[in-house]
Design a protein around this motif. Structure first.
Motif, PDB file in Angstrom:
ATOM      1  N   PHE A 132       0.814  -1.207   0.000  1.00  0.00           N
ATOM      2  CA  PHE A 132       0.000   0.000   0.000  1.00  0.00           C
ATOM      3  C   PHE A 132       0.854   1.267   0.000  1.00  0.00           C
ATOM      4  O   PHE A 132       0.355   2.357   0.286  1.00  0.00           O
ATOM      5  N   GLY A 133       2.151   1.125  -0.304  1.00  0.00           N
ATOM      6  CA  GLY A 133       3.023   2.293  -0.291  1.00  0.00           C
ATOM      7  C   GLY A 133       3.299   2.805   1.112  1.00  0.00           C
ATOM      8  O   GLY A 133       3.548   3.998   1.314  1.00  0.00           O
ATOM      9  N   PHE A 134       3.263   1.909   2.111  1.00  0.00           N
ATOM     10  CA  PHE A 134       3.528   2.242   3.513  1.00  0.00           C
ATOM     11  C   PHE A 134       2.593   3.333   4.034  1.00  0.00           C
ATOM     12  O   PHE A 134       3.008   4.260   4.738  1.00  0.00           O
ATOM     13  N   ARG A 135       1.321   3.208   3.691  1.00  0.00           N
ATOM     14  CA  ARG A 135       0.305   4.113   4.235  1.00  0.00           C
ATOM     15  C   ARG A 135      -1.011   3.351   4.366  1.00  0.00           C
ATOM     16  O   ARG A 135      -1.199   2.305   3.758  1.00  0.00           O
ATOM     17  N   LEU A 136      -1.912   3.881   5.170  1.00  0.00           N
ATOM     18  CA  LEU A 136      -3.225   3.259   5.323  1.00  0.00           C
ATOM     19  C   LEU A 136      -4.010   3.373   4.023  1.00  0.00           C
ATOM     20  O   LEU A 136      -4.097   4.458   3.443  1.00  0.00           O
ATOM     21  N   PRO A 137      -4.622   2.287   3.565  1.00  0.00           N
ATOM     22  CA  PRO A 137      -5.436   2.391   2.350  1.00  0.00           C
ATOM     23  C   PRO A 137      -6.687   3.227   2.564  1.00  0.00           C
ATOM     24  O   PRO A 137      -7.179   3.872   1.654  1.00  0.00           O
ATOM     25  N   TYR A 138      -7.223   3.216   3.816  1.00  0.00           N
ATOM     26  CA  TYR A 138      -8.351   4.072   4.184  1.00  0.00           C
ATOM     27  C   TYR A 138      -8.406   4.126   5.713  1.00  0.00           C
ATOM     28  O   TYR A 138      -7.826   3.292   6.410  1.00  0.00           O
ATOM     29  N   ALA A 139      -9.108   5.134   6.235  1.00  0.00           N
ATOM     30  CA  ALA A 139      -9.052   5.435   7.670  1.00  0.00           C
ATOM     31  C   ALA A 139      -9.533   4.286   8.540  1.00  0.00           C
ATOM     32  O   ALA A 139      -9.013   4.061   9.631  1.00  0.00           O
ATOM     33  N   GLY A 140     -10.535   3.528   8.078  1.00  0.00           N
ATOM     34  CA  GLY A 140     -11.096   2.454   8.895  1.00  0.00           C
ATOM     35  C   GLY A 140     -10.465   1.103   8.679  1.00  0.00           C
ATOM     36  O   GLY A 140     -11.020   0.093   9.122  1.00  0.00           O
ATOM     37  N   TYR A 141      -9.299   1.071   8.043  1.00  0.00           N
ATOM     38  CA  TYR A 141      -8.654  -0.210   7.753  1.00  0.00           C
ATOM     39  C   TYR A 141      -8.174  -0.866   9.049  1.00  0.00           C
ATOM     40  O   TYR A 141      -7.527  -0.231   9.889  1.00  0.00           O
ATOM     41  N   PHE A 142      -8.488  -2.170   9.216  1.00  0.00           N
ATOM     42  CA  PHE A 142      -8.119  -2.897  10.425  1.00  0.00           C
ATOM     43  C   PHE A 142      -7.572  -4.275  10.072  1.00  0.00           C
ATOM     44  O   PHE A 142      -7.648  -5.207  10.858  1.00  0.00           O
ATOM     45  N   GLY A 143      -6.998  -4.411   8.878  1.00  0.00           N
ATOM     46  CA  GLY A 143      -6.553  -5.713   8.413  1.00  0.00           C
ATOM     47  C   GLY A 143      -5.095  -5.987   8.696  1.00  0.00           C
ATOM     48  O   GLY A 143      -4.339  -5.132   9.149  1.00  0.00           O
ATOM     49  N   GLY A 144      -4.682  -7.233   8.421  1.00  0.00           N
ATOM     50  CA  GLY A 144      -3.274  -7.616   8.524  1.00  0.00           C
ATOM     51  C   GLY A 144      -2.884  -8.140   9.873  1.00  0.00           C
ATOM     52  O   GLY A 144      -2.793  -9.350  10.104  1.00  0.00           O
ATOM     53  N   VAL A 145      -2.634  -7.225  10.820  1.00  0.00           N
ATOM     54  CA  VAL A 145      -2.221  -7.591  12.169  1.00  0.00           C
ATOM     55  C   VAL A 145      -2.948  -6.683  13.155  1.00  0.00           C
ATOM     56  O   VAL A 145      -2.870  -5.456  13.042  1.00  0.00           O
ATOM     57  N   SER A 146      -3.655  -7.285  14.114  1.00  0.00           N
ATOM     58  CA  SER A 146      -4.398  -6.509  15.101  1.00  0.00           C
ATOM     59  C   SER A 146      -4.331  -7.202  16.451  1.00  0.00           C
ATOM     60  O   SER A 146      -3.959  -8.376  16.541  1.00  0.00           O
ATOM     61  N   GLY A 147      -4.700  -6.483  17.495  1.00  0.00           N
ATOM     62  CA  GLY A 147      -4.642  -7.047  18.835  1.00  0.00           C
ATOM     63  C   GLY A 147      -5.764  -6.540  19.718  1.00  0.00           C
ATOM     64  O   GLY A 147      -6.099  -5.351  19.690  1.00  0.00           O
ATOM     65  N   LEU A 148      -6.356  -7.434  20.501  1.00  0.00           N
ATOM     66  CA  LEU A 148      -7.392  -7.079  21.463  1.00  0.00           C
ATOM     67  C   LEU A 148      -7.144  -7.833  22.759  1.00  0.00           C
ATOM     68  O   LEU A 148      -6.719  -9.000  22.745  1.00  0.00           O
ATOM     69  N   SER A 149      -7.405  -7.173  23.871  1.00  0.00           N
ATOM     70  CA  SER A 149      -7.352  -7.870  25.148  1.00  0.00           C
ATOM     71  C   SER A 149      -8.533  -8.833  25.238  1.00  0.00           C
ATOM     72  O   SER A 149      -9.481  -8.768  24.444  1.00  0.00           O
TER      73      SER A 149
END
Length: 373
Positions: A245-262
């Motif tokens: 993605f050119g080292f930037r967010l593709p869009y503001a609500g993007y939450f893909g790839g790697v994420s973490g939640l307690s």
């Protein structure tokens, strides 16, 4: 006269070529200087720290053991023939909590996938990792216990690189962790989010003390170890900038790839949706669940949250989901009934490998689509 002009022209061309070569060399040096400078700085700090900790009575095999100090040769120092009293015992120095910012981080990393990789090499490079891909820092008390969950099918080549890079990164970050590969059995349509729900349940069955869960695609490698794999006050999105993605967010609500939640955050949103079969949409549904439950996504700095993706062709039986856009719009209505509370699957096998735990599960198949008209 013509020869003279020709000679002058050739001389100018040669000078221009030399100048371009010099400019190219300077640019290359600037690009790589920062990376190598951080590596050199890390090793210099590491050597200085070791030198300051050296002690004539130190015990390198047990860095946390307490060593008694004796005065000059006197009766107070036990002789070889003197037997210690039964009341005397060696006490272990209590471990201190791990520092919020681990001192051994390197910073930017050079990530490449051209060198051949084998599981034997990964195992040889990580002797401190226990069976099942588990590790806990020996010199401090970790602040969290992290389960890292990877949805998986037919990606053995990618897994070797992921383990090769992530095990050393996680150890430097002073993380107590376990790595779980959630392998979808059979060749039916892939379901990433449902596999991650399964991983959450099975990891807690394996160790109920897990309080942080990181969900990672197997083809994404962090380019900076300051991107700390831990949970935060708000759900965390780690993969801020991917190379694709050119080292930037593709869009503001993007939450893909790697994420973490307690654990509490995950349960609050009823886990992930189970009904996203095929590629796309589930990460947007998760983002909606977080927002609808009054939470906000946190992210690292864009300069730290960079990732390299291992290039690959699209997987078979993971075609784009044509229903994803409709489902994303209905998250508010579906999130209470579709999630960890409605999860159904059949456990096929659990295999504890030296570098990870493999959990093979059968998660069913998508419901038949209604014919149009």
């Amino acid at each position: 006269m013509t020869r003279l002009l020709l000679g002058v022209t050739l001389e100018r061309i040669c000078k221009a070529v030399l100048l371009l070569c010099l400019l190219h060399f300077v640019i290359i040096m600037i690009l790589y200087f920062d990376v190598y400078a951080q590596h050199l700085d890390f090793f210099s700090r590491f050597n200085a720290r070791n030198a300051s900790r050296s002690h004539p009575f130190s015990n390198s095999s047990r860095p946390n053991s307490t060593v008694p100090s004796y005065g000059p040769a006197s009766a107070e120092a036990p002789s070889p023939s003197t037997k210690p009293s039964t009341n005397q015992s060696t006490t272990e120095k209590p471990l201190q909590p791990c520092q919020e910012t681990p001192p051994g981080l390197v910073g930017r990393l050079l990530i490449e996938f051209s060198s051949p990789m084998s599981m034997e090499r990964v195992q040889r490079e990580n002797p401190d990792v226990r069976q099942g891909g588990k590790y806990s820092p020996p010199d401090c008390l970790p602040r969290q216990k992290v389960a890292i969950l990877i949805p998986f099918r037919h990606r053995e080549h990618h897994l070797k690189y992921w383990l090769h890079y992530l095990h050393p990164i996680l150890r430097r970050q002073k993380v107590a962790y376990g790595i779980y590969i959630i392998n979808q059995f059979g060749e039916d349509t892939f379901n990433r989010a449902k596999l991650l729900n399964v991983g959450f349940m099975e990891a807690l069955k394996d160790d109920e003390e897990y309080d942080c869960f990181i969900f990672s695609d197997v083809d994404l490698i962090p380019m900076d170890d300051r991107n700390l794999y831990r949970c935060y006050e708000q759900p965390r999105h780690f993969a801020v900038g991917m190379d694709k993605f050119g080292f930037r967010l593709p869009y503001a609500g993007y939450f893909g790839g790697v994420s973490g939640l307690s654990k509490s955050q995950f349960l609050k949103i009823n886990g992930f949706p189970n009904e996203y079969w095929g590629w796309g949409g589930e990460d947007d549904d998760i983002f909606n669940r977080i927002s609808l439950n009054g939470m906000k996504v946190s992210r690292p700095d864009i300069r730290i949250g960079r990732y390299r993706m291992i290039k690959h062709e699209r997987d078979k039986h993971n075609e784009p989901n044509p229903q994803r856009f409709t489902k994303i719009q209905n998250t508010k209505m579906t999130m209470k009934r579709d999630g960890i509370s409605s999860l159904q699957y059949r456990l096929v096998e659990i295999s504890r490998q030296p570098m990870y735990t493999n959990i093979t599960v059968e998660i069913g198949r998508p419901p038949p689509r209604l014919a149009r008209g």
